[in-house]
Design an enzyme around this catalytic site. Structure first.
Site: not given
Ligand code: DX5
Ligand code: ZN
Length: 223
Positions: A8, A33, A35, A37, A66, A68, A137, A142-145, A175-177, A198
């Site tokens: 991502s 990927h 994102d 937003m 993606h 959002m 999801m 909304g946020f990475g990490g 997608d996510g974590g 991340s």
């Molecule tokens: C979250 C995004 C994800 C994000 C994942 O809203 O849709 O794609 O970039 O980031 P990580 O892998 O750090 O959770």
């Molecule tokens: Zn995403």
């Protein structure tokens, strides 16, 4: 089918996107990927189609976009023109999901639907045949990490069952974590595409992390 790894780009270094794309182009990654937003569907703003266009120029890999955003139907053609290969909209943002999916497919892009953590997979029962990809999801978007939500695992299994029962080829994306610590479990549950922000970009050696993620399940000894 061998699974796909989609780093991502949200977690990349925006002061030097070119360097990160060079790394990705030379890596084992399958997709990038991307994102988007809008500060309305999710409480964060990333970037729009002009940046996606720049990413397309830098990328040798398909862009997995993606969205959002609310009212995604207003922007699908623009994201396709900017270079999106896969366009994923949120179930929760589409009152006319079937129509929106036809709109995506009419552009020639692959059509995906993302489900928030609270949305059950059976909400897709009457639209699954229309989908190239379902993005589950595993964090609140909304946020990475953020921390992986473990309830995603039974959702992957349920969705896989629905796909197999109907004899479809729909890809399941997570997608996510996602990282090396949970990738194997997700793949065993039936995931096909691993999005990793991340865990790739904040690692000491991103390209090696991608390689290790790609090798999971194929040759666990090398992981
Ligand atoms: C979250 C995004 C994800 C994000 C994942 O809203 O849709 O794609 O970039 O980031 P990580 O892998 O750090 O959770
Ligand atoms: Zn995403």
């Amino acid at each position: 089918m061998k699974h796909l790894v989609a780093p991502s780009i949200l977690a990349a270094n925006y002061a030097n996107l070119q360097a990160d794309f060079e790394m990705l182009n030379a890596s084992d990654a399958d997709w990038v990927h991307v994102d988007i937003m809008d500060g309305r569907f999710v409480p964060n703003i990333s970037f729009g189609m002009s940046i996606v266009k720049v990413m397309k120029e830098l990328s040798q890999l398909p862009l997995d976009v993606h969205l959002m955003i609310v009212e995604p139907e207003k922007y699908i053609e623009q994201f396709r023109d900017a270079g999106a290969e896969v366009i994923t909209v949120h179930y929760e943002a589409c009152p006319h999901l079937h129509r929106t999916l036809q709109q995506i497919k009419a552009t020639g892009a692959k059509a995906g639907v993302a489900l928030n953590p609270h949305t059950p997979v059976w909400m897709l029962e009457n639209v699954l045949e229309e989908l190239d990809l379902v993005c589950l999801m595993s964090v609140n978007p909304g946020f990475g990490g953020q921390k992986f939500i473990y309830n995603t695992l039974p959702k992957v299994r349920q969705l896989k069952k629905m796909i197999i029962e109907r004899n479809l080829n729909t890809l399941i994306e997570i997608d996510g974590g996602v990282g090396l610590q949970n990738a194997e479990k997700l793949l065993q549950a039936g995931a096909n595409v691993l999005v990793a922000g991340s865990s790739v970009f904040k690692s000491a050696n991103p390209s090696e992390t991608i390689q290790r993620m790609k090798r999971i399940g194929r040759d666990t000894l090398m992981v």
